[in-house]
Design a protein around this motif. Structure first.
Motif, short mmCIF file in Angstrom:
data_model
loop_
_atom_site.label_atom_id
_atom_site.label_comp_id
_atom_site.label_asym_id
_atom_site.label_seq_id
_atom_site.Cartn_x
_atom_site.Cartn_y
_atom_site.Cartn_z
N LEU A 163 60.14 26.00 30.11
CA LEU A 163 60.62 24.76 30.70
C LEU A 163 60.27 23.60 29.79
O LEU A 163 59.24 23.63 29.12
CB LEU A 163 59.97 24.52 32.06
N PRO A 164 61.09 22.58 29.78
CA PRO A 164 60.73 21.38 29.01
C PRO A 164 59.44 20.78 29.58
O PRO A 164 59.13 20.95 30.77
CB PRO A 164 61.91 20.43 29.24
N LEU A 165 58.72 20.07 28.74
CA LEU A 165 57.45 19.48 29.19
C LEU A 165 57.63 18.60 30.42
O LEU A 165 56.81 18.65 31.34
CB LEU A 165 56.81 18.66 28.06
N ASN A 166 58.69 17.81 30.45
CA ASN A 166 58.87 16.93 31.60
C ASN A 166 59.06 17.72 32.89
O ASN A 166 58.68 17.28 33.96
CB ASN A 166 60.00 15.93 31.39
N LEU A 172 48.86 19.69 19.47
CA LEU A 172 48.67 18.95 20.71
C LEU A 172 49.72 19.34 21.74
O LEU A 172 49.41 19.55 22.91
CB LEU A 172 48.75 17.45 20.45
N ARG A 173 50.96 19.43 21.31
CA ARG A 173 52.05 19.77 22.22
C ARG A 173 51.82 21.16 22.80
O ARG A 173 51.99 21.38 24.00
CB ARG A 173 53.39 19.73 21.50
N ILE A 174 51.42 22.10 21.99
CA ILE A 174 51.17 23.46 22.45
C ILE A 174 50.00 23.47 23.44
O ILE A 174 50.07 24.12 24.50
CB ILE A 174 50.90 24.40 21.26
N ASP A 175 48.93 22.75 23.13
CA ASP A 175 47.78 22.69 24.03
C ASP A 175 48.16 22.06 25.37
O ASP A 175 47.72 22.52 26.43
CB ASP A 175 46.63 21.91 23.40
N ILE A 176 48.97 21.01 25.33
CA ILE A 176 49.42 20.36 26.56
C ILE A 176 50.28 21.32 27.37
O ILE A 176 50.08 21.47 28.59
CB ILE A 176 50.18 19.05 26.24
N GLU A 177 51.20 21.98 26.72
CA GLU A 177 52.07 22.92 27.44
C GLU A 177 51.23 24.04 28.07
O GLU A 177 51.47 24.44 29.21
CB GLU A 177 53.12 23.50 26.50
N ARG A 178 50.25 24.53 27.36
CA ARG A 178 49.38 25.59 27.88
C ARG A 178 48.65 25.12 29.14
O ARG A 178 48.58 25.83 30.14
CB ARG A 178 48.38 26.00 26.79
N PHE A 190 46.52 12.18 27.18
CA PHE A 190 47.10 12.98 28.25
C PHE A 190 46.42 14.34 28.35
O PHE A 190 46.09 14.81 29.44
CB PHE A 190 48.60 13.13 28.04
N LEU A 191 46.19 14.97 27.21
CA LEU A 191 45.53 16.27 27.20
C LEU A 191 44.13 16.16 27.81
O LEU A 191 43.72 17.00 28.63
CB LEU A 191 45.47 16.85 25.79
N ALA A 192 43.40 15.13 27.44
CA ALA A 192 42.06 14.93 28.01
C ALA A 192 42.14 14.72 29.52
O ALA A 192 41.34 15.28 30.28
CB ALA A 192 41.37 13.74 27.34
N ASP A 193 43.12 13.95 29.97
CA ASP A 193 43.28 13.69 31.40
C ASP A 193 43.65 14.96 32.16
O ASP A 193 43.11 15.21 33.24
CB ASP A 193 44.34 12.61 31.65
N ILE A 243 51.47 6.91 17.41
CA ILE A 243 51.57 6.58 18.84
C ILE A 243 51.60 7.87 19.66
O ILE A 243 50.90 8.00 20.66
CB ILE A 243 52.81 5.71 19.11
N ALA A 244 52.40 8.83 19.21
CA ALA A 244 52.52 10.11 19.91
C ALA A 244 51.19 10.84 19.93
O ALA A 244 50.79 11.40 20.96
CB ALA A 244 53.61 10.96 19.27
N SER A 245 50.49 10.85 18.82
CA SER A 245 49.21 11.54 18.73
C SER A 245 48.19 10.94 19.69
O SER A 245 47.49 11.66 20.41
CB SER A 245 48.69 11.50 17.30
#
Length: 89
Positions: free
Chosen positions: A26-29, A3-9, A78-81, A70-72
């Motif tokens: 860069l950090p995700l934030n 999920l983290r990798i997909d979000i970063e992408r 967030f990824l869907a949004d 919770i993180a998942s």
């Protein structure tokens, strides 16, 4: 971790389209901050609250089961949004 990798992408793709320099990791934030539209998504606040857990899991740090759940959930929303935003902008 996926999920983290997909979000970063997705965030990097948005940054590229907006000509935001992201030629080094860069950090995700920092990938979220430049885009007011991404910051305004309903799931962004919850996502920003779980970034530490995602980063820890990515780096092999054990995350408590309740934190992981919770993180998942927050990361999935967030990824869907951001995908919907990316497609519809």
């Amino acid at each position: 971790m996926k999920l983290r990798i997909d979000i970063e992408r997705e965030l990097r793709a948005l940054a590229d389209e907006d000509s935001f320099p992201n030629d080094h990791p860069l950090p995700l934030n920092e990938l979220v901050r430049p885009s007011g539209a991404v910051r305004a998504l309903p799931s962004t606040e919850a996502f920003m609250g779980i970034v530490r857990s995602l980063n820890g899991a990515t780096h092999g740090i054990d995350v408590a089961k309740d934190q992981a759940e919770i993180a998942s959930e927050a990361a999935t929303r967030f990824l869907a949004d951001i995908r919907a935003y990316h497609v519809n902008r």
